[in-house]
Design an enzyme around this catalytic site. Structure first.
Site, mmCIF file in Angstrom:
data_model
loop_
_atom_site.group_PDB
_atom_site.id
_atom_site.type_symbol
_atom_site.label_atom_id
_atom_site.label_comp_id
_atom_site.label_asym_id
_atom_site.label_seq_id
_atom_site.Cartn_x
_atom_site.Cartn_y
_atom_site.Cartn_z
ATOM 1 N N THR A 1 0.796 -1.238 0.000
ATOM 2 C CA THR A 1 0.000 0.000 0.000
ATOM 3 C C THR A 1 0.829 1.289 0.000
ATOM 4 O O THR A 1 0.577 2.188 -0.795
ATOM 5 C CB THR A 1 -0.955 -0.007 1.214
ATOM 6 O OG1 THR A 1 -1.850 -1.095 1.034
ATOM 7 C CG2 THR A 1 -1.739 1.275 1.314
ATOM 8 N N ASP B 1 -4.283 5.986 7.015
ATOM 9 C CA ASP B 1 -3.467 7.213 7.027
ATOM 10 C C ASP B 1 -2.541 7.285 5.815
ATOM 11 O O ASP B 1 -2.482 8.294 5.131
ATOM 12 C CB ASP B 1 -2.685 7.335 8.350
ATOM 13 C CG ASP B 1 -1.950 6.066 8.738
ATOM 14 O OD1 ASP B 1 -1.136 5.592 7.945
ATOM 15 O OD2 ASP B 1 -2.191 5.539 9.843
ATOM 16 N N ASP C 1 -9.275 -3.708 0.488
ATOM 17 C CA ASP C 1 -8.058 -4.412 0.937
ATOM 18 C C ASP C 1 -8.332 -5.221 2.202
ATOM 19 O O ASP C 1 -7.957 -6.390 2.292
ATOM 20 C CB ASP C 1 -6.949 -3.391 1.194
ATOM 21 C CG ASP C 1 -5.634 -4.062 1.596
ATOM 22 O OD1 ASP C 1 -5.062 -4.787 0.757
ATOM 23 O OD2 ASP C 1 -5.177 -3.866 2.734
ATOM 24 N N HIS D 1 -0.496 -9.809 -0.691
ATOM 25 C CA HIS D 1 0.145 -9.255 -1.898
ATOM 26 C C HIS D 1 1.562 -8.842 -1.561
ATOM 27 O O HIS D 1 1.948 -8.867 -0.404
ATOM 28 C CB HIS D 1 -0.660 -8.051 -2.378
ATOM 29 C CG HIS D 1 -0.999 -7.100 -1.265
ATOM 30 N ND1 HIS D 1 -0.162 -6.102 -0.854
ATOM 31 C CD2 HIS D 1 -2.064 -7.055 -0.428
ATOM 32 C CE1 HIS D 1 -0.718 -5.459 0.164
ATOM 33 N NE2 HIS D 1 -1.864 -6.019 0.459
HETATM 34 ZN ZN LIG Z 1 -3.109 -5.131 1.804
#
Ligand SMILES: [Zn+2]
Length: 543
Positions: A77, A160, A303, A484
């Site tokens: 991310t 965040d 996610d 991932h």
């Molecule tokens: Zn993730």
């Protein structure tokens, strides 16, 4: 040659008389949308379930880059969001992971963590955040510079890092969601000393509370033929409910699942994000004049749902069907407040995700779980036998081994020799498929394959000494849910859609990469590329 030039000049001169001298007007607002963990195939897999006003509107009215990939690892991310908005990779922007081992302070750091700022809107540590670890500018930053700080930038996400990194260094604000028993949107003193009134009002409006309701499928579950059975052994689920099956009473379950944080792992987290983004547009008057503003919105719930239930779950299908509805109402809102054709939107993802390996194994596809305990035991034995100490290794994280360089020196060892010896040792371990050293990354230029992706993710100052690559579909993770991080297609192939002002209509299978997005938006706005941008503007996308 001379005559050619003269002829060309003449043509140009005669054209000038007919050229429209009006300067092309710019979009009033650029909205960057990131759907956290959205694989490309979600667009096609759930297409028959989508309405006309969300994903399909973007595909119908805009440009669809169908072969769009991350060009670096790790696909996480923090690095994903930073790369989308800076137009480059961890090699240059420095966000090498969500968390990483800091070689100078000898401790783990968080990509958006900042000890030097204070929380705003909460007393929780959740507010000590800023983009200070990101080393290059975003297109939002360049738009701020270009417009003499008149064009605003605001970043919004439940996470965040999903709000802060996209918004960049010069943002007017970034807002993220603090769950637990508070359920409020917060910020940090990097941006402001106090939340604006509209944020305080939103926080007391009980919008978050309203989503603590029963989560059932939007349509009859029997019509969800694009996902696996609701009850299976590949899903996590919530504490306090034995089976990971619909319906979920979120009000009841919130008590055992960190209060308001449960919303993050449901489609309602995305709805709440949409509500907040729409309120921000209105309250901050985004897109209300001819100076371009930038709004970044990252939908994080996709996610959390993927990690919890896996990419093949009914929960994922329902989450995308509902996100499509949120996008529809968001686009209608943009039409009404800014005007149809007056704003530009792009939509992409920060990474994809692997099918749950235990599921893949059950259908005979090579996949599984890394035995980290076994690896560690073997590795420590090797270190003790070879160097007489384990202390030569400082840290192992994000598939990288960090050496204690002072220790290597004090033992009279050559750093490159140690890196090579460790690489050869690791390569012999189960499910380690490839190993590279920092020396190789710094001295060889790769232009294809996993080596190129590793190199684009490799930052000399911040990355480790030895880099490991696992076998395809082998992950360090629990036996349920998806994750991932790799350079394989399931993690790199993500949607890239553009639509609105200045965007051509069409689609392509030509390969595009994530760092192309920011230069494309810069080109559309006629502003400087982000200072570290390594991607190229996608000319065919611009009308
Ligand atoms: Zn993730």
């Amino acid at each position: 040659m001379l005559s050619f030039c003269v002829a060309q000049n003449r043509t140009m001169a005669s054209q000038e008389n007919t050229v429209n001298t009006e300067v092309k007007s710019k979009p009033k607002l650029v909205v960057g949308i990131v759907v956290d963990q959205m694989r490309y195939d979600y667009l096609t897999r759930f297409e028959s379930k989508f309405g006309e006003g969300g994903f399909k509107r973007m595909m119908r009215e805009g440009f669809n880059c169908k072969n769009n990939h991350f060009n670096f690892v790790p696909t996480y991310t923090g690095p994903g969001h930073a790369s989308i908005y800076t137009g480059t990779t961890p090699k240059y922007h420095g966000i090498i992971g969500n968390n990483w081992y800091d070689k100078t302070t000898k401790e783990m750091v968080y990509c958006a963590g900042d000890e030097n700022v204070e929380p705003i809107g909460t007393l929780d540590m959740a507010g000590k955040m800023s983009p200070h670890r990101m080393q290059t500018t975003t297109f939002g930053d360049e738009n701020r510079l270009f417009t003499q700080m008149r064009g605003k930038t605001i970043g919004i996400s439940l996470k965040d890092r999903g709000a802060i990194l996209p918004a960049g260094h010069t943002a007017n604000a970034a807002y993220w969601f603090h769950g637990r028993d508070e359920g409020v949107w917060v910020s940090s003193s990097f941006y402001m000393n106090e939340l604006p009134k509209w944020v305080k009002d939103f926080n007391t409006s009980e919008t978050a509370e309203s989503y603590l309701k029963v989560w059932n499928t939007l349509y009859d579950i029997s019509t969800y033929t694009e996902s696996g059975s609701d009850e299976n052994t590949f899903e996590g689920g919530f504490r306090g409910k034995e089976k990971a099956t619909f319906p979920y009473d979120l009000k009841v379950l919130s008590k055992e699942n960190r209060g308001f944080d449960i919303l993050k792992a449901t489609p309602y987290g995305n709805s709440l994000t949409t509500d907040f983004a729409m309120t921000a547009i209105k309250a901050e008057a985004l897109g209300q004049d001819n100076i371009t503003d930038v709004l970044t919105v990252s939908f994080s719930s996709t996610d959390y749902v993927g990690h919890n239930f896996g990419v093949n779950s009914k929960e994922i299908e329902d989450t995308y069907i509902r996100l499509d509805k949120d996008l529809e109402r968001f686009f209608i809102y943009l039409d009404e407040t800014i005007g149809k054709g007056e704003y530009t939107v792009f939509l992409t993802a920060d990474h994809g995700a692997v099918d749950v390996p235990s599921y893949l194994s059950s259908v005979k596809i090579p996949a599984g779980y890394v035995d980290n305990k076994d690896r560690k035991e073997k590795f420590n034995k090797f270190l003790n036998t070879t160097y007489g100490t384990e202390a030569i290794v400082e840290n192992i994280s994000n598939g990288q081994i960090f050496l204690d360089r002072a220790k290597v020196k004090s033992l009279g060892l050559n750093l490159t020799d140690v890196q090579n010896a460790i690489a050869m040792e690791q390569l012999a371990y189960k499910n380690v498929s490839k190993v590279y050293t920092a020396t190789t990354m710094s001295t060889t230029s790769f232009s294809t394959g996993i080596e190129e992706l590793l190199q684009n993710g490799f930052n000399q100052k911040r990355s480790g000494d030895v880099i490991l690559v696992n076998d395809s579909a082998f992950i360090s993770y629990g036996k349920t849910g998806s994750t991932h991080g790799s350079g394989l297609n399931y993690d790199t192939h993500v949607p890239l859609l553009f639509f609105g002002k200045g965007i051509a209509k069409g689609e392509t299978y030509e390969k595009t990469i994530i760092p192309d997005i920011a230069p494309t938006i810069s080109a559309l706005l006629g502003i400087s590329f982000p200072n570290g941008a390594s991607g190229q503007p996608l000319g065919f996308v611009i009308d």
